[in-house]
Structure formats: structure tokens, C-alpha cells
Motif scaffolding. Structure first.
Motif, PDB file in Angstrom:
ATOM      1  N   SER A 276       0.488 -13.033   9.367  1.00  0.00           N
ATOM      2  CA  SER A 276      -0.546 -12.736   9.988  1.00  0.00           C
ATOM      3  C   SER A 276      -0.984 -11.215   9.846  1.00  0.00           C
ATOM      4  N   ASP A 277       0.001 -10.427   9.418  1.00  0.00           N
ATOM      5  CA  ASP A 277      -0.200  -8.919   9.345  1.00  0.00           C
ATOM      6  C   ASP A 277      -0.650  -8.748   7.786  1.00  0.00           C
ATOM      7  N   GLU A 278      -0.791  -9.775   7.200  1.00  0.00           N
ATOM      8  CA  GLU A 278      -0.714  -9.300   5.670  1.00  0.00           C
ATOM      9  C   GLU A 278      -2.183  -8.801   5.099  1.00  0.00           C
ATOM     10  N   SER A 279      -3.416  -9.247   5.602  1.00  0.00           N
ATOM     11  CA  SER A 279      -4.578  -8.712   5.357  1.00  0.00           C
ATOM     12  C   SER A 279      -4.511  -7.319   5.831  1.00  0.00           C
ATOM     13  N   PHE A 280      -4.176  -6.937   6.838  1.00  0.00           N
ATOM     14  CA  PHE A 280      -4.363  -5.721   7.606  1.00  0.00           C
ATOM     15  C   PHE A 280      -3.489  -4.571   6.496  1.00  0.00           C
ATOM     16  N   LEU A 281      -2.343  -5.082   6.166  1.00  0.00           N
ATOM     17  CA  LEU A 281      -1.445  -4.345   5.397  1.00  0.00           C
ATOM     18  C   LEU A 281      -2.141  -4.170   3.899  1.00  0.00           C
ATOM     19  N   GLU A 282      -2.538  -5.247   3.369  1.00  0.00           N
ATOM     20  CA  GLU A 282      -3.403  -5.260   2.205  1.00  0.00           C
ATOM     21  C   GLU A 282      -4.617  -4.178   2.105  1.00  0.00           C
ATOM     22  N   ALA A 283      -5.276  -4.264   3.165  1.00  0.00           N
ATOM     23  CA  ALA A 283      -6.118  -3.249   3.336  1.00  0.00           C
ATOM     24  C   ALA A 283      -5.652  -1.688   3.198  1.00  0.00           C
ATOM     25  N   ALA A 284      -4.630  -1.674   3.888  1.00  0.00           N
ATOM     26  CA  ALA A 284      -3.788  -0.400   4.014  1.00  0.00           C
ATOM     27  C   ALA A 284      -3.178  -0.025   2.726  1.00  0.00           C
ATOM     28  N   LEU A 285      -3.162  -0.742   1.836  1.00  0.00           N
ATOM     29  CA  LEU A 285      -2.799  -0.066   0.232  1.00  0.00           C
ATOM     30  C   LEU A 285      -3.923   0.612  -0.192  1.00  0.00           C
ATOM     31  N   SER A 286      -5.118   0.643   0.302  1.00  0.00           N
ATOM     32  CA  SER A 286      -6.296   1.294  -0.237  1.00  0.00           C
ATOM     33  C   SER A 286      -6.527   2.546   0.545  1.00  0.00           C
ATOM     34  N   ASP A 287      -5.424   3.049   1.539  1.00  0.00           N
ATOM     35  CA  ASP A 287      -5.368   3.983   2.353  1.00  0.00           C
ATOM     36  C   ASP A 287      -5.529   5.306   1.500  1.00  0.00           C
ATOM     37  N   ARG A 288      -6.097   6.380   2.237  1.00  0.00           N
ATOM     38  CA  ARG A 288      -6.472   7.628   1.578  1.00  0.00           C
ATOM     39  C   ARG A 288      -4.907   8.246   1.480  1.00  0.00           C
ATOM     40  N   SER A 289      -4.068   7.992   2.347  1.00  0.00           N
ATOM     41  CA  SER A 289      -2.877   8.745   2.342  1.00  0.00           C
ATOM     42  C   SER A 289      -1.772   7.907   1.428  1.00  0.00           C
ATOM     43  N   LYS A 290      -1.153   8.783   0.887  1.00  0.00           N
ATOM     44  CA  LYS A 290      -0.014   8.039  -0.032  1.00  0.00           C
ATOM     45  C   LYS A 290       1.120   7.555   0.713  1.00  0.00           C
ATOM     46  N   ASN A 291       1.521   8.199   1.741  1.00  0.00           N
ATOM     47  CA  ASN A 291       2.619   7.878   2.675  1.00  0.00           C
ATOM     48  C   ASN A 291       2.098   6.486   3.138  1.00  0.00           C
ATOM     49  N   VAL A 292       0.953   6.420   3.856  1.00  0.00           N
ATOM     50  CA  VAL A 292       0.420   5.193   4.338  1.00  0.00           C
ATOM     51  C   VAL A 292       0.544   4.144   3.202  1.00  0.00           C
ATOM     52  N   ARG A 293      -0.038   4.256   2.100  1.00  0.00           N
ATOM     53  CA  ARG A 293       0.025   3.057   1.160  1.00  0.00           C
ATOM     54  C   ARG A 293       1.362   2.765   0.797  1.00  0.00           C
ATOM     55  N   THR A 294       2.465   3.521   0.531  1.00  0.00           N
ATOM     56  CA  THR A 294       3.891   3.431   0.394  1.00  0.00           C
ATOM     57  C   THR A 294       4.442   2.610   1.515  1.00  0.00           C
ATOM     58  N   THR A 295       4.208   2.908   2.762  1.00  0.00           N
ATOM     59  CA  THR A 295       4.662   2.196   4.013  1.00  0.00           C
ATOM     60  C   THR A 295       4.194   0.670   3.855  1.00  0.00           C
ATOM     61  N   ALA A 296       2.906   0.631   3.615  1.00  0.00           N
ATOM     62  CA  ALA A 296       2.069  -0.536   3.540  1.00  0.00           C
ATOM     63  C   ALA A 296       2.816  -1.416   2.721  1.00  0.00           C
ATOM     64  N   ALA A 297       3.314  -0.686   1.408  1.00  0.00           N
ATOM     65  CA  ALA A 297       3.833  -1.780   0.302  1.00  0.00           C
ATOM     66  C   ALA A 297       5.233  -2.190   0.586  1.00  0.00           C
ATOM     67  N   GLU A 298       5.888  -1.261   1.343  1.00  0.00           N
ATOM     68  CA  GLU A 298       7.324  -1.664   1.827  1.00  0.00           C
ATOM     69  C   GLU A 298       7.268  -3.055   2.638  1.00  0.00           C
ATOM     70  N   LEU A 299       6.300  -2.629   3.642  1.00  0.00           N
ATOM     71  CA  LEU A 299       6.338  -3.968   4.551  1.00  0.00           C
ATOM     72  C   LEU A 299       5.754  -5.232   3.948  1.00  0.00           C
ATOM     73  N   LEU A 300       4.924  -5.166   2.779  1.00  0.00           N
ATOM     74  CA  LEU A 300       4.432  -6.302   2.306  1.00  0.00           C
ATOM     75  C   LEU A 300       5.494  -7.053   1.509  1.00  0.00           C
ATOM     76  N   SER A 301       6.389  -6.109   0.877  1.00  0.00           N
ATOM     77  CA  SER A 301       7.498  -6.554   0.004  1.00  0.00           C
ATOM     78  C   SER A 301       8.557  -7.453   0.649  1.00  0.00           C
ATOM     79  N   THR A 302       8.577  -7.143   2.260  1.00  0.00           N
ATOM     80  CA  THR A 302       9.526  -8.037   2.963  1.00  0.00           C
ATOM     81  C   THR A 302       8.604  -9.413   3.403  1.00  0.00           C
ATOM     82  N   LEU A 303       7.586  -9.794   2.789  1.00  0.00           N
ATOM     83  CA  LEU A 303       6.688 -10.961   3.238  1.00  0.00           C
ATOM     84  C   LEU A 303       6.797 -11.709   1.849  1.00  0.00           C
ATOM     85  N   PRO A 304       7.808 -12.550   1.400  1.00  0.00           N
ATOM     86  CA  PRO A 304       7.806 -13.145   0.098  1.00  0.00           C
ATOM     87  C   PRO A 304       6.362 -14.142   0.167  1.00  0.00           C
TER      88      PRO A 304
END
Lengths: 559, 446
Positions: A276-304
Motif C-alpha cells: 500500500s506504500d508503493e504508489s507513494f514511493l513510485e511518486a517519490a522516484l520523481s523527487d527533486r532530491s537525488k537522495n530521496v529518489r535513491t531511498t525510494a528506490a531502495e524501499l521499492l526494491s524490497t517490495l517484490p
């Protein structure tokens, strides 16, 4: 007669006694050479006494008058007006620890009797705190200030301290700014503690009487007005009890948060992460901040099951393919990515390796580490063990190590015990190296505790303690009896081989904290057998004392 | 008379009680290493004595024994520290429980011999005291006393002049600490150490309290000048405050008060010359307050330790004075036993101030009087800590206890009323011991 008040809250009405005293004080301050004594003329018995003072020498007379007045003031002193009494601390329903356990805590906190033991108290205090918390006790109230002072300087103790301190801890923290961390720390073992500070569940007391009792803000207010640390704490607590509410709260202010705060808030979503957090994290992949994008990607990779995982799986399939080509039979054909396109970058793959690895190897590793591990069995029909025996190559270039390293990262991220077990290989035996070349501690942490301990015990038996520090650190405490026995035997071998104890100081510290109580007799025997007055005798003696202390300490908290 | 060391088997001491006996921190630490069972053999306890053999570096183990009633120690080790680490280690081992050291054992020969020798020595001492109370040469003693009185009187007279000079010049113009040190040295020469201590304290006195201190010191020096005209109890107070000491043995030979004394609290203070322990008692039958003083060398705990909250049946001999308080401990009957579980009876802040006022009327130099307050809440306000029962309040005497101790008190109360023992005086209340609802006494300064 009201002479002077020992209380301070209200200025008592000035009296004749006070006026007389003020005149005497002025004369004394300036000196009787410059300022004459006030003239006689008192009334009542005190006045008569004062008038009887011999005024031949002004200075002597002043001291005698002052003595009369001082005794009069002291004898007539009264209590002062009462200050407002702030609301007391909310009751704590947990039972207090036994008297013996309370004394033990005082020793651990460095009381006078700490001198009476050679046990390593700094290692034992965290265990006392977590054991007392888990067993549902509260510490004795009068030791809380000392405990809070200790946790203030040792932040690793804070979560247990805040949970143990309970409502009284919050009450104290409201009065002493030194203990402000109490409101900014998520207590350990959340279920026992309501997510919102207890004030909301208390009956409404008398109106708060400043300055002591600042009303405990409710969650919403804390989120909007709190300090950053308080907000992270609040979000973490909320995620543990109600992940959806936590996400909603974060989403409500997301667009106005600063970039560096967004990264840490995103981190807090690790607790209770789900689809249920996926769509929020997907949106965060387009964040202005690179660190935010990387963190979002790491979290998403734990959701197979996520779309992100599907995209990564797609890329991984393109990069690694099972081939039944020429001899020696099946192998994995690797086609590393040729470029890091915009889509890959959006999915958190940096163009440049931070450690300066070759670009294609770097992109390859990121893709395989981010792809769901299940895909390999699905696509090839092989088990992890079988896959790990295959060579991976791109023509002549060998990619096996790169592939295994990326799988290991994926196994840790996705907490995949099957893959972790396969990557670690069977428990090592003397003379036969384990399957993994790097530090396997992170993979080990994915396995269930019993398996972790068994694997580490085998490692220690095979390789001694030299490289075991991180592995031992990954094992649950207290260690299982077989693991403890293996460690004690390895220490004995180290002592016999003439090694210095301080070359094992890291492992020894951990041993003091984690060795199973059942092993205590073996350590006592080592301590008794060691040549007296040597470093190993001291080491084993201290270890034995620590174990004895720890056993007594835990026994006091049982019962 | 029953020998004082035959006692009922008592509860084992706490680690704190034992370590308070250590002559220095190093001994406490060394004793810790001997607190496990491994160095000990043939240990036992019974008839109020504790013994054991401790393996040392030599071939023969040390014989260590502790007589628990006094307590007294004996060890065959060569250490000059007293008690030695072996005696402390043995006590720590014993404190762990009967599995470590068995109860009700029969003392071996060497222990029994020591106990008998101690008993004989004690009997001889009593006999000597009774026989030798008369001074060898009463005339010489009287001449010595007269010489000292004259020197003290001269010193007191000089001090009066110095204080008056100060007031003549004005107190705004304060002499340096060296100036006071010189006057204090003159008082020491004049054999008036009490005056010397008060003079030294003037250097530290805040300006707003200076006139009071000058005046009270002037009053004391003046009172000594006409001590022959004062009533006997007040004269005794003046002599004590000027610095005459009383001999404990002489006091104990005089009238004593037997009571069941409840230990209300204790506090250690240390300066560079001395560690002073104050132990406050209150008699269950007489209701009298008493304070016992014990001293140790710097960094060393005084040898008298009575656990707060216990009660002991004993004879006390009070130092004479207009408001007797300081006492010496005479014969004890048994060892301290648990006192009743409930907190001691006490007063409201108003009543406590009234009681202090009465005490000041007897002894004008009295700064504070031991007091139990009932039902007070410690409250931190903008001007510091106060103790209130909701109707009136006392402030906590500034600097009387460290800030950490007040937080300890606040935490123990959790905002609810507590019973508090301490010293109540014109400068405020100095807390010592608190009783909360759980009724277990809590040493505020530990």
C-alpha cells in the motif's frame, strides 16, 4: 510575630522588625564612622532590650543590636506562602522491580558499590534495561534521574530507557531540559506504550499550573509544530501501530518538507512497509532530491510485487540468461547494460559508481540487486544452490563474482532466507573454506536465529575468533549453548597459543554481553586454571565475574 | 551482662553497607575481586562472627574473621589497611547469602580464641575506665584548664575588637580571605578552634548574610567573656561552640539515655582534612533527637555505619548544652533491627519553623534543627526548590544538597506528598531522607 519567611513564593508584608534590620544593615555597610546608629526608641520587650544596649562604642553597639535583631528574626521565622503544586505524574500500573534488582540497577548506574565488582557494567546495563522492560517492570522512581542522565550520554540506551521510565520519565523530562530526549525517542517495545503520550488517556486534572506542566501535545499538533526529532519519533511510533495512518500523515505535508527531512521521513516508512506504500514511493522516484529518489528506490526494491520490481526484473532478464551452449554445459550468459538510460536513472541507479567501479559492472550489479530473486527460479527452473554452481560469463570475461555479490545484496534487501542460506553455503568445516569470500554477517542476519548460531558456531570451530567478530554480532543474545561452548573453546585455544587477550578485545566485550549462562562453569574453570597474574587470568576472571553478575541480575528480574 | 557480640542472626548486610566500611576506594575494588567463592575455603558464620581462609600469593592462606556486632576485624595478612581487602571480600561473599557462607556454624579454634581475647580486653577496659576516672593529678589538670580558659578569653576579646573594627570601617569594604585566615590562625593559637572555623567561614559568606554572621560571632565571643555569669547549660553551649571538646569516655561515664533509637538518616561531608559522617537518631520512647558524629581520614569512610530506617536499642550520652543534640553511642543491645514499616511521624512546614524557633530560643547560634516534615511535595519554581504541603512552604537550603539529589527526591515523590527528614533552619530545609508511599526510606544524597 512575623519576622521573616523561609518560604520564597510571596513577599511577606514588611514589618517593624524588617525596617529596623534594614537601618542596621545600611549603617553596617557604610561603617559607623560614616553613618551613625539609628536612635533608640523601640517598643515592647525587644525594644527595651535594644534601648539597654551600651552605645559608648557605636560599632560594638551596632553588633549587639544586630545580634538581638538576628536572633529575633530567626526565632520568629515562619514558613512562606505555598507555590502552586503542579499535577503529579500519571500513575504507572507496572509493578516495581524487586529490591535486589533495584540495588543492582544502582550498581550498574555507577553507584558507590560499583567498586565492588570487576564485572563489565557498561556491557550489562543495556541487558538489565531490556530485560526489565520485556518483563513489564518499572524501575524504582528515585533511580530515574540517574538513569535519564546516563541515557542522555549513551544514546543506544534511550529506547529502552524511555520505555522503562514510562509516565514518570515524561513527567520529569517536562521539568528538566537535560532530559528532553525523552519526548524525542521512540520507546522500545512499542505495543506496551500507547503511540500518543499518555496525557490523552488521563482524566482531565486541574488546570496545568505553569511552569512545570506543559500540556502534552497530541499527535497532529506534534507533527505540525514539533522539533524534527520529535516528528520522526512520532512518525516511527505511528508506523509501528498504524502504517496507513503514518503514510497519510507524511503525505499530508510531504510537498512542504525540506529535502534533507524528506529523506529521513522516507526512512521511517521502513517500519510496516507494504504494497500500500508503493504508489507513494513510485511518486517519490520523481523527487527533486537525488537522495530521496535513491531511498525510494531502495524501499521499492524490497517490495517484490511492485511495478518497480517488474521493471528491474525485465532489465535483469536482459542482462543474465541461462544458456545450454557448448561444453562444459549450462552456464549463465551475461550481457551487461550498455548505458544507464533515463528510465534506469529514475529507478535510482546512479550513472557513476560512488566507488569508481567500471560503469557496466556497476549498472549490472544495481540491476540484479534490485530485481526480485524469485525470478531466477521461475525463469530457469533451478534452485538457488544449483544457480550458484553455474559460471557466469560474457564471452571470455568472468562475471560470476559480480553476479553472486549482487544476489547477496538482493537477499539481504529482500530478507530472503532461502537465497541467504544458499549463498552462505553449508556450515564451514576446518580445512574447507566457506562458499562466500566476503563478510557473510549480513546474509547471516537474514536466517532464523537458531540457524545463525549453528552456522557461526561451526565457523568459530573451523576458523577461530579472528574473523568472527561481525558474525558473532549478527547472532541473537544470549548465545545458544553450542555457540557459547565454541567461543569458550576458541578463547582457550587462543590463550594456549600465546595470543594476547587484547587482540580479541572486540570479541571479549561481546562475549561478556552474550555468553550463555550455562557456560559459566567452563569459564570459571578457565579462570582458575590460568597462570595467576597473567593477562589471560585477569581476562577470564573478569569474564567469569561478568557472567556471575549477569546470571544474578537476570534471576532478580525473573521471580 | 550479656556480651555485646552475641547477637541474633541478622539479615545479611547490603553491598553498600559493606563498602561504606572500606578505608579507600582501592580497597573496595580489591575486595570485589575477593567476593567470589574461588579464593575462599572453610568459610562459615555463627554466634555473630564470620570467618574464612583466603588463598593469597603465599602457600598458607590468610585467616580472616569479622565480628559483626561492632564490627571488628582480624586477618593474618600483612596489610596496614583496616579493614583489609580480605575482611571486606569475606563480608561481600557473606552478603550473597547462605549458599556462599553457611549460617549457624561452630567457630573454629582460632576464631573462638580471638573472640575470647576481645571480650577480655573489653572487660579490662571497662574496669580501667571505672578505676582510672580520677585524674592522676587533679591540681595540675585544673591549672592546665585555667591556662586554656585565659587564652581563649583573650582570643575571644581580640575577635570582638576585630569585628567591631570591621563594622566601624563598613562591611562594604571586605577584608581579603588572607585577612580572615590570619585572624583564624590567631584563634587557633588561642585554642579556640570553634571561633577559627566561624572566622574562616566569613570569607565565604554572601554579603547579604554578613551582618548576621558578624553579629552572631560577636555575640559568641562576648558570651565567652562572661561565661561565669551564664546558666550552666548555656555556658556549656558556648564552650562547645567556641571549641572545647568533651571526652567521649567521660560523657559515657555520666548519665546516659537508653532508648530504641530510630536511624532517620545520615550524611557524609568531606573537606581536605576530614570526612565527617552525621547520623541522626530519634528515640522511640523519649522522642529525643540525637546526632552522632563519626570521622575518617580524607577519602576514607568513617567507621560508624548505621543503616537508615533501622532501629537500635542503645545507651546514648549527650554532650551538655542548652539544647542537647550531639551524642556519643554507648552500649548497644543487639544489632540494628528493621524499624516499623511506616514513615516516622512529622510536622507541617509551619510547625517545623515554630519548633526551630523554640530551639533558637535555647541556643541562639543554632542554624538548623533535625526535623521530620509530613506530607510535603518538592516543587521546582523560578527561585529554586520548595517543599510545600499546600498551606505553606519551606525553601530548600541553597547548596545544602547537590542538584542531582533534589531530582532524586522529585522523582521519588512523582509530584505526590512525601515524608521528609532533614535539617530545618533559618536558611531553609536541607533534606536527608525521604519516605514515599512504599515506605522504604530513600537517602536523598545516597
Amino acid at each position: 510575630m512575623t519576622a521573616s519567611a523561609v518560604g520564597t513564593a510571596a513577599e511577606p508584608a514588611r514589618t517593624a522588625v524588617d525596617d529596623d534590620w534594614a537601618e542596621l544593615e545600611t549603617a553596617a555597610l557604610l561603617g559607623t564612622d560614616r553613618r551613625p546608629l539609628p536612635p533608640p526608641g523601640g517598643t515592647g520587650p525587644a525594644g527595651e532590650l535594644a534601648d539597654a544596649v551600651d552605645r559608648t562604642d557605636q560599632a560594638t553597639a551596632l553588633l549587639e543590636l544586630a545580634a538581638l535583631a538576628a536572633v529575633r528574626r530567626r526565632a520568629g521565622a515562619t514558613a512562606g506562602a505555598p507555590p502552586a503544586i503542579p499535577a503529579p505524574a500519571a500513575p504507572d500500573p507496572r509493578p516495581e522491580v524487586s529490591e535486589a534488582a533495584a540495588r543492582r540497577l544502582a550498581v550498574l548506574l555507577g553507584g558507590r558499590s560499583a567498586a565492588a565488582t570487576t564485572a563489565n557494567l557498561a556491557e550489562l546495563l543495556p541487558q538489565w534495561l531490556s530485560a526489565a522492560r520485556e518483563r513489564g517492570y518499572r524501575p524504582p522512581a528515585h533511580l530515574l534521574p540517574s538513569l535519564l542522565d546516563t541515557a542522555r550520554t549513551r544514546s543506544e540506551l534511550r529506547a529502552d530507557t524511555v520505555a522503562l521510565a514510562g509516565p514518570l520519565g515524561r513527567w520529569l523530562a517536562g521539568q528538566n531540559p537535560d532530559w528532553r530526549f525523552v519526548t524525542r525517542t521512540a520507546p522500545a517495545g512499542t505495543p506496551a506504550i500507547p503511540a500518543i503520550p499518555a496525557a490523552s488517556t488521563e482524566p482531565a486534572g486541574p488546570p496545568a499550573t505553569a511552569p512545570l506542566d506543559r500540556p502534552t501535545p497530541d499527535g497532529e499538533q506534534l507533527w505540525h509544530e514539533g522539533l524534527f526529532a520529535e516528528r520522526v519519533t512520532h512518525l516511527t511510533r505511528l508506523r509501528r501501530s498504524n502504517p496507513a495512518a503514518g503514510l497519510a500523515l507524511l503525505a499530508s505535508t510531504w510537498s512542504t518538507e525540506r529535502a534533507e527531512d524528506r529523506v529521513l521521513f522516507l526512512d521511517a516508512l521502513q517500519d510496516g512497509l507494504s504494497a500500500s506504500d508503493e504508489s507513494f514511493l513510485e511518486a517519490a522516484l520523481s523527487d527533486r532530491s537525488k537522495n530521496v529518489r535513491t531511498t525510494a528506490a531502495e524501499l521499492l526494491s524490497t517490495l517484490p510485487g511492485s511495478a518497480f520490481a517488474a521493471r528491474m526484473a525485465e532489465r535483469a532478464r536482459a542482462a543474465v540468461r541461462l544458456t545450454y551452449g557448448s561444453a562444459p554445459g549450462a552456464h549463465l550468459a551475461v550481457t551487461p547494460p550498455a548505458a544507464c538510460d533515463a528510465a534506469m536513472q529514475r529507478d535510482g541507479i546512479p550513472v557513476k559508481s560512488p566507488t569508481g567501479r567500471g560503469e557496466r559492472a556497476w549498472w549490472f550489479g544495481e540491476i540484479v540487486a534490485g530485481a526480485p530473486l524469485a525470478l531466477w527460479a521461475q525463469d530457469t527452473g533451478l534452485t538457488p544452490d544449483q544457480l550458484l554452481t553455474l559460471r557466469a560469463a560474457d564471452g571470455e570475461a568472468d562475471w560470476t563474482d559480480d553476479l553472486h555479490e549482487a544476489w547477496a545484496r538482493a537477499a539481504v534487501r529482500q530478507q530472503d532466507a532461502g537465497w541467504a542460506r544458499a549463498l552462505l553455503g553449508p556450515a564451514p568445516r576446518p580445512g574447507r573454506p566457506g562458499r562466500t569470500s566476503g563478510a557473510p554477517a549480513r546474509l547471516l542476519a537474514v536466517l532464523p536465529p537458531a540457524e545463525r548460531a549453528a552456522w557461526t558456531a561451526a565457523f568459530v570451530r573451523a576458523h577461530g575468533l579472528g574473523d568472527a567478530f561481525q558474525l558473532l554480532g549478527a547472532c541473537a543474545t544470549p548465545w545458544t549453548p553450542p555457540l557459547s561452548t565454541a567461543v569458550v573453546a576458541a578463547l582457550e585455544r587462543a590463550a594456549a597459543s600465546g595470543a594476547y587477550p587484547w587482540s580479541h578485545s572486540g570479541v571479549l566485550g561481546m562475549t561478556e554481553r552474550a555468553l550463555a549462562p550455562e557456560t559459566a562453569p567452563a569459564v570459571e574453570a578457565l579462570a582458575a586454571d590460568a597462570a595467576p597474574d597473567t593477562a589471560w587470568a585477569d581476562t577470564f576472571g573478569r569474564l567469569a565475574e561478568t557472567l556471575r553478575f549477569r546470571a544474578a541480575m537476570l534471576a532478580e528480574l525473573t521471580g | 551482662m550479656a556480651p555485646p557480640n552475641v547477637v541474633a542472626m541478622e539479615e545479611r548486610w547490603s553491598t553498600e553497607d559493606i563498602l561504606s566500611l572500606a578505608p579507600d576506594p582501592a580497597s573496595g575494588k580489591a575486595a570485589g575481586k575477593l567476593s567470589g567463592p574461588s579464593p575462599w575455603s572453610e568459610q562459615g558464620s555463627g554466634q555473630g562472627v564470620l570467618w574464612g581462609l583466603c588463598k593469597g600469593s603465599g602457600s598458607t592462606p590468610y585467616r580472616t574473621a569479622v565480628e559483626l556486632g561492632t564490627p571488628a576485624y582480624r586477618c593474618s595478612c600483612p596489610s596496614r589497611k583496616f579493614p583489609c581487602k580480605h575482611a571486606l571480600g569475606l563480608l561481600l561473599l557473606w552478603s550473597a547469602g547462605p549458599e556462599a557462607v553457611a549460617d549457624d556454624a561452630e567457630p573454629p579454634g582460632w576464631v573462638a580464641e580471638w573472640i575470647d581475647a576481645r571480650r577480655e580486653a573489653a572487660e579490662q577496659k571497662t574496669a580501667r575506665r571505672e578505676a582510672g576516672a580520677a585524674e592522676a593529678d587533679p591540681a595540675a589538670a585544673r591549672r592546665r584548664a585555667e591556662r586554656r580558659s585565659a587564652r581563649v578569653a583573650a582570643g575571644a576579646g581580640e575577635l570582638r575588637l576585630r569585628l567591631a573594627d570591621g563594622v566601624r570601617r563598613g562591611l562594604a569594604d571586605r577584608p581579603s580571605a588572607d585577612g580572615w585566615e590570619e585572624v583564624a590562625a590567631r584563634m587557633v593559637d588561642a585554642q579556640a578552634p570553634g571561633l577559627a572555623t566561624r572566622v574562616r567561614a566569613l570569607a565565604e559568606t554572601p554579603q547579604e548574610a554578613l551582618l548576621e554572621e558578624y553579629a552572631m560571632l560577636h555575640l559568641l565571643a562576648g558570651a565567652y567573656g562572661r561565661i561565669d555569669t551564664l546558666p550552666a547549660p548555656l555556658a556549656a553551649t558556648v564552650r562547645t561552640r567556641v571549641g572545647f571538646t568533651a571526652d567521649s569516655a567521660e560523657l559515657l561515664a555520666g548519665p546516659t539515655v537508653r532508648d530504641r533509637w530510630h536511624v532517620l538518616g545520615s550524611r557524609d561531608t568531606a573537606d581536605d582534612r576530614l570526612t565527617t559522617r552525621r547520623l541522626w537518631l530519634r528515640g522511640a520512647k523519649t522522642g529525643r533527637s540525637a546526632v552522632l558524629l563519626a570521622f575518617g581520614r580524607p577519602g576514607q569512610a568513617p567507621d560508624l555505619a548505621l543503616p537508615t530506617g533501622r532501629a537500635l536499642e542503645a545507651e546514648l550520652a549527650f554532650h551538655p548544652g542548652a539544647r542537647p543534640l550531639r551524642a556519643v553511642l554507648g552500649t548497644r543491645y543487639g544489632t540494628p533491627e528493621p524499624a516499623p514499616a511506616e514513615a516516622p511521624a512529622g510536622l507541617s512546614p509551619e510547625e517545623a519553623m515554630a519548633e526551630y524557633g523554640e530551639a533558637v530560643a535555647d541556643d541562639p547560634w543554632l542554624d538548623a534543627w533535625p526535623t521530620v516534615l509530613t506530607g510535603v511535595v518538592p516543587v521546582l519554581g523560578p527561585e529554586g526548590w520548595q517543599l510545600t504541603d499546600g498551606r505553606s512552604a519551606l525553601r530548600v537550603r541553597r547548596g545544602s544538597v547537590p542538584e542531582a539529589a533534589l531530582w532524586r527526591l522529585a522523582a521519588a515523590s512523582a509530584g505526590h506528598p512525601v515524608t521528609l527528614f532533614g535539617e530545618c533552619g533559618h536558611a531553609g530545609f536541607a533534606p536527608v531522607t525521604a519516605w514515599t508511599e512504599s515506605a522504604r526510606p530513600i537517602g536523598v544524597t545516597q
